[in-house]
Scaffold this active site. Structure first.
Site, mmCIF file in Angstrom:
data_model
loop_
_atom_site.group_PDB
_atom_site.id
_atom_site.type_symbol
_atom_site.label_atom_id
_atom_site.label_comp_id
_atom_site.label_asym_id
_atom_site.label_seq_id
_atom_site.Cartn_x
_atom_site.Cartn_y
_atom_site.Cartn_z
ATOM 1 N N CYS A 180 37.695 50.743 49.013
ATOM 2 C CA CYS A 180 36.922 50.119 47.944
ATOM 3 C C CYS A 180 35.981 51.161 47.339
ATOM 4 O O CYS A 180 35.231 51.817 48.062
ATOM 5 C CB CYS A 180 36.129 48.946 48.506
ATOM 6 S SG CYS A 180 35.024 48.193 47.286
ATOM 7 N N CYS A 225 37.598 42.852 47.136
ATOM 8 C CA CYS A 225 37.158 43.408 48.406
ATOM 9 C C CYS A 225 36.469 42.298 49.186
ATOM 10 O O CYS A 225 35.580 41.630 48.673
ATOM 11 C CB CYS A 225 36.186 44.564 48.165
ATOM 12 S SG CYS A 225 35.392 45.168 49.676
ATOM 13 N N CYS A 259 48.762 44.397 42.658
ATOM 14 C CA CYS A 259 48.649 45.200 41.445
ATOM 15 C C CYS A 259 47.177 45.571 41.261
ATOM 16 O O CYS A 259 46.364 44.726 40.903
ATOM 17 C CB CYS A 259 49.168 44.385 40.264
ATOM 18 S SG CYS A 259 49.189 45.278 38.709
ATOM 19 N N CYS A 296 32.468 43.251 49.710
ATOM 20 C CA CYS A 296 31.472 43.340 48.624
ATOM 21 C C CYS A 296 31.905 42.613 47.361
ATOM 22 O O CYS A 296 31.165 42.625 46.377
ATOM 23 C CB CYS A 296 31.162 44.800 48.314
ATOM 24 S SG CYS A 296 32.397 45.621 47.278
HETATM 25 FE FE FE Z 1 33.918 46.658 48.619
#
Ligand code: FE
Length: 155
Positions: free
Chosen positions: A46, A95, A118, A98
């Site tokens: 991320c 994610c 994707c 977060c």
């Molecule tokens: Fe994150």
């Protein structure tokens, strides 16, 4: 409701794009991102919080112009939610830690998963396998070659 945005790491380029995509549910233009035609061996994290998201071995060439993966590194590292924007019924991928917007998942991927995650390059940061061993204490090999007297040993 999104939590307060975490600080984005400073990027040599693409920092604003990362914010637009990851915190603004944006989509980068096809074939413009860093990773749609990238084949490094390592892990994609991320861009906002560094959570491990995809292994390079799950990456496949979808021909779409966006980096595409057959599965996340672990199911619990991504969150899914229904996205009805633009008159389409899609499944958004975020994610799990977060809530950064990563992209969408579709059911037209290759076997065995049949999934196509994707993703937007702007939401990802790639770390090569060799760098993982150097940076992550606890990884096998972290102190490899450094086992003389007075040095920390992990195993
Ligand atoms: Fe994150």
């Amino acid at each position: 409701m999104f939590a307060l945005p975490l600080a984005l790491p400073r990027q040599p380029s693409g920092g604003e794009k990362a914010f637009e995509v990851a915190r603004g549910q944006g989509t980068e233009q096809a074939f413009t991102g860093r990773y749609h035609d990238f084949h490094g061996d390592g892990v994609y994290r991320c861009i906002c919080c560094g959570t491990d998201l995809f292994l390079s071995r799950a990456k496949f060439d979808s021909g779409t112009g966006w980096p595409s993966f057959s599965a996340p590194i672990a199911r619990e590292n991504v969150a899914l939610r229904t996205d009805g924007s633009y008159g389409m019924e899609r499944t958004e991928v975020l994610c799990a830690r977060c809530e950064a917007h990563l992209g969408h998942v579709f059911d037209d991927g290759p076997p065995p998963s049949g999934k196509r995650y994707c993703m937007n390059s702007a939401s990802l940061g790639f770390v090569a396998r060799g760098d993982l061993l150097m940076r992550d204490p606890g990884s096998p090999g972290y102190y490899k070659g450094d086992q003389g007297p007075g040095h920390a040993r992990i195993r």
